[in-house]
Scaffold this active site. Structure first.
Site, PDB file in Angstrom:
ATOM      1  N   ASP A  20      31.177  23.832  83.461  1.00 17.00           N
ATOM      2  CA  ASP A  20      31.646  25.149  83.640  1.00 17.00           C
ATOM      3  C   ASP A  20      33.243  24.504  83.924  1.00 17.00           C
ATOM      4  OD1 ASP A  20      32.904  27.142  84.864  1.00 17.00           O
ATOM      5  OD2 ASP A  20      31.070  27.642  86.269  1.00 17.00           O
ATOM      6  N   ASP A  92      33.101  32.051  90.197  1.00 13.08           N
ATOM      7  CA  ASP A  92      33.488  30.761  90.444  1.00 13.08           C
ATOM      8  C   ASP A  92      32.757  30.111  91.556  1.00 13.08           C
ATOM      9  OD1 ASP A  92      35.057  32.013  88.736  1.00 13.08           O
ATOM     10  OD2 ASP A  92      36.976  31.141  89.291  1.00 13.08           O
ATOM     11  N   HIS A 135      35.914  31.967 100.848  1.00 14.85           N
ATOM     12  CA  HIS A 135      35.538  33.051  99.927  1.00 14.85           C
ATOM     13  C   HIS A 135      34.294  33.795  99.962  1.00 14.85           C
ATOM     14  CE1 HIS A 135      39.211  31.694  97.912  1.00 14.85           C
ATOM     15  NE2 HIS A 135      38.891  30.743  97.511  1.00 14.85           N
ATOM     16  N   ASP A 172      44.948  27.360 103.006  1.00 12.34           N
ATOM     17  CA  ASP A 172      44.293  27.226 101.571  1.00 12.34           C
ATOM     18  C   ASP A 172      45.225  28.187 100.731  1.00 12.34           C
ATOM     19  OD1 ASP A 172      41.518  26.350 100.424  1.00 12.34           O
ATOM     20  OD2 ASP A 172      42.496  27.932  99.355  1.00 12.34           O
ATOM     21  N   HIS A 174      44.109  29.528  98.288  1.00 11.39           N
ATOM     22  CA  HIS A 174      43.641  30.785  97.523  1.00 11.39           C
ATOM     23  C   HIS A 174      43.482  31.895  99.010  1.00 11.39           C
ATOM     24  CE1 HIS A 174      42.058  27.608  95.059  1.00 11.39           C
ATOM     25  NE2 HIS A 174      42.330  28.605  94.164  1.00 11.39           N
TER      26      HIS A 174
HETATM   27  N1  Q9C Z   1      40.956  27.095  86.910  1.00 12.50           N
HETATM   28  C1  Q9C Z   1      38.401  27.078  97.362  1.00 12.50           C
HETATM   29  O1  Q9C Z   1      39.777  26.600  97.194  1.00 12.50           O
HETATM   30  N2  Q9C Z   1      39.072  29.423  90.611  1.00 12.50           N
HETATM   31  N3  Q9C Z   1      37.918  27.762  96.501  1.00 12.50           N
HETATM   32  C2  Q9C Z   1      38.807  28.349  89.761  1.00 12.50           C
HETATM   33  C3  Q9C Z   1      39.661  27.238  87.817  1.00 12.50           C
HETATM   34  C4  Q9C Z   1      38.056  29.493  91.717  1.00 12.50           C
HETATM   35  C5  Q9C Z   1      38.660  27.833  95.021  1.00 12.50           C
HETATM   36  C6  Q9C Z   1      39.590  28.577  88.335  1.00 12.50           C
HETATM   37  C7  Q9C Z   1      38.821  28.812  92.960  1.00 12.50           C
HETATM   38  C8  Q9C Z   1      38.205  28.643  94.103  1.00 12.50           C
HETATM   39  C9  Q9C Z   1      37.627  26.916  98.443  1.00 12.50           C
HETATM   40 ZN    ZN Z   2      41.600  26.985  97.885  1.00 11.78          ZN
END
Ligand code: Q9C
Ligand code: ZN
Length: 664
Positions: A20, A92, A135, A172, A174
């Site tokens: 994945d 994700d 998240h 973070d 995100h």
């Molecule tokens: N290009 C945290 O940093 N998207 N979660 C991934 C891959 C999900 C990040 C896409 C990123 C989740 C805790």
């Molecule tokens: Zn993150």
């Protein structure tokens, strides 16, 4: 009072079991390298190790639904096929037979950390955990997260310890939408997040991640989003948002506890964030939060996917929690245009809720939120492009320099009949001053007549400065008969050949300051009730408050919005903090000021006070020794004319000092 470290190898024992691309970056090594870096640098030995534990059902239910918990409970018994299918209903994220166990340990670690801090076992601490949390939502896993560790910790702290106000800082890269949803309508939890957004084109692509989601109902004003609409943000951008958005609100909020969603995917080299802030920025972000809530700070790991950058950033954070001197940040050239837009929008969205932002300017005419949300087709193009860029992105950066602790933290130069505060080392011997310097001093004090005693004091003071410069002593407290004269003497005679740049912070009235400097070797910031005449030099900055330094609201606003950004841009090698007699500054404010100033010049602060102000020696010493300042409670609404004046002063200085920019 120490720093707690929570870590359990068990949390490295789950991983992605199928292919994945979205999840392949979330690997066990993230935790292993972080912990090993702490061990290798000797930092883990200096922390108090606290065992992890599993969060209980009732603790998990503080945030999550029963239905969701029961579903996750079944995952250890699922086949690979079942796990894959279970995973598909979420975004994700991946499941593994051992992730439920680890998720309980991750949340439980955050709770153990809260317990250690709230019971006073430690001052602060960090929990290195997997899976991350910010998240995950009431009934859903998301973005590698299963249980919302920090949200659970906030509710737990409120319930178990009666904590009234919790500040959650999510650095973070995100958006922790799970945390936002959890506390949207709750004024007792202030959630701040900055995040890569790119006008909604970056994951999780939510409209509600923009700056105009400020919270709902009674929680309005208690949710702060700062969207990054470009990649490549640097140290200046991060610090500007702290100085001009987060810190004013955080100080006005006055939390009892600070929780950090400590994701390090906001650092350089990270494949998700694609930002350019260096690992040592986390030393400063941590430091800037350490004087809130009386120092009660719990950091909990979230993201961070470049193993090198992650390990370095974790070390910088822990070393700061332990109280080591901060690294100097060179060449801060102010926020970029896009960052200014974002911070201006966030300030203006919140000015109706926070008196410390009341005077924020209107946002630019073109509303950045309506800019350009790409269509699905454009989005696909972009992803392909980015994939190519990613390969060429061989970012390198120097390892952060070592942060050496001087053998002596705080020294004092005091008259012989004044007792030295506990923990300070009294300087009583000194080598003889050069005759040239003695005659200079005598000349300067012609009017005040330097007697034998005066020369002794100044030769001790000179010795102290020499030891600061060679990093033998971190900081110092000096009592003199005449602070104004001593300040002149330090700046003009004692530091000129030893120190490149001196930041002079003058608390209270003193007329002659503007003679000190024009050449850039000294930057003077003065806070007083003295009406500032027109400004003569970019290196002399008088800040006038209606009620002078006794007005803590005006004072802290000036410190956060003016002094801090100026200090960061100037990057002094020594800070001279001068307390004019009768300044009226309140004790807690004075300690906050000393605490915050220790972020500059590797902590080399020299405090000058008048002999008749012995009463505040104890609190000064405590702050110099690195004890957290008491919170600034019950702050009054600042005088509107002060807010206005500060805003105008900042606007006027923006041309010379880029870190003061809040408008484009
Ligand atoms: N290009 C945290 O940093 N998207 N979660 C991934 C891959 C999900 C990040 C896409 C990123 C989740 C805790
Ligand atoms: Zn993150």
């Amino acid at each position: 009072m120490g720093t707690a470290l929570l870590y359990d190898e068990e949390m490295t024992k789950y991983k992605l079991l199928w292919v994945d691309p979205a999840c392949k970056i979330e690997v066990p090594e993230r935790l292993i390298v972080s912990y090993e870096a702490l061990v290798r640098s000797g930092l883990s030995d200096r922390c108090i190790s606290i065992p992890a534990r599993e969060a209980s059902d009732s603790e998990i239910l503080l945030v999550h639904s029963e239905l969701y918990l029961e579903a996750v409970k079944k995952t250890p018994y699922m086949t690979l096929e079942d796990l894959k299918e279970f995973t598909l209903q979420f975004g994700d994220v991946y499941f593994h037979p051992n992730i439920y166990h680890c998720a309980k340990l991750a949340s439980g670690s955050a709770l153990q950390l809260v317990d250690s801090v709230m019971t006073g076992k430690v001052r602060n601490g960090i929990a290195l955990v997997r899976p991350p949390g910010h998240h995950s939502m009431h009934g859903a896993a998301n973005g590698f997260c299963v249980f919302n560790n920090v949200a659970i910790a906030a509710r737990y702290a409120k319930q178990k310890y009666g904590v009234k106000r919790v500040l959650i800082v999510d650095w973070d890269i995100h958006h922790g939408q799970g945390v936002q949803y959890c506390f949207e309508d709750d004024p007792s939890v202030l959630y701040f997040s900055w995040h890569r957004y790119e006008h909604q084109n970056f994951w999780p692509n939510l409209r509600e991640s923009d700056y105009d989601s400020v919270g709902k109902e009674s929680g309005a004003g208690f949710n702060i989003n700062v969207p990054w609409n470009n990649v490549g943000m640097e140290n200046s951008d991060y610090l500007s948002v702290f100085c001009h958005v987060l810190l004013p609100v955080a100080y006005e909020f006055c939390p009892d506890l600070v929780l950090v969603c400590a994701g390090f995917d906001s650092a350089i080299g990270d494949p998700e964030g694609e930002m350019c802030a260096t690992p040592d920025i986390f030393a400063h972000l941590t430091h800037l939060l350490m004087n809130l809530a009386g120092g009660k700070l719990c950091a909990v790991l979230e993201g961070g996917y470049n193993l090198t950058s992650l390990a370095q950033s974790v070390c910088q954070t822990v070393q700061t929690l332990l109280g080591d001197p901060l690294p100097q940040l060179a060449n801060l050239r102010g926020p970029c245009k896009s960052a200014i837009e974002s911070l201006q929008c966030a300030r203006s969205a919140h000015r109706r809720y926070w008196s410390f932002l009341k005077h924020a300017a209107d946002p630019p005419m073109t509303d950045i939120s309506t800019k350009h949300v790409k269509s699905a087709m454009e989005e696909e193009e972009k992803t392909e492009m980015a994939e190519e860029e990613r390969c060429t992105e061989g970012k390198v950066w120097p390892e952060p320099p070592e942060r050496l602790c001087p053998p002596v933290c705080s020294a004092s130069v005091l008259p012989d009949d004044v007792a030295c505060p506990d923990g300070l080392k009294r300087l009583s011997s000194s080598k003889d001053l050069e005759p040239l310097l003695v005659s200079k001093l005598k000349n300067r004090f012609r009017t005040a007549a330097v007697d034998g005693d005066g020369v002794t004091t100044f030769s001790r003071l000179y010795t102290l400065i020499e030891k600061l410069v060679v990093n033998e002593i971190r900081n110092g407290l000096v009592l003199v008969p005449d602070v104004a004269a001593a300040m002149m003497c330090v700046v003009q005679d004692l530091t000129s050949d030893l120190v490149k740049r001196v930041l002079v912070v003058c608390v209270g009235k003193e007329k002659e300051l503007d003679y000190i400097t024009t050449d850039g070797k000294v930057l003077v910031v003065q806070i007083s009730s003295e009406d500032s005449e027109e400004q003569r030099s970019k290196y002399y900055i008088p800040v006038c408050l209606k009620k002078g330094c006794s007005d803590t609201s005006g004072f802290i606003q000036a410190v956060l919005g003016l002094l801090l950004p100026l200090g960061y841009e100037y990057n002094p090698d020594l800070v001279l903090l001068v307390r004019m007699p009768g300044s009226g500054v309140v004790d807690s404010m004075w300690q906050q000021l000393i605490g915050l100033l220790q972020g500059f010049a590797k902590g080399h602060t020299l405090v000058l006070m008048q002999v008749n102000e012995k009463a505040c020696m104890g609190s000064t010493a405590s702050a110099l020794l690195g004890h957290p300042a008491p919170p600034l409670q019950d702050l009054q609404t600042p005088f509107p004319e002060d807010g206005d004046a500060l805003e105008r002063l900042r606007e006027r200085l923006q041309a010379d000092w880029k870190m003061l920019q809040t408008t484009s």
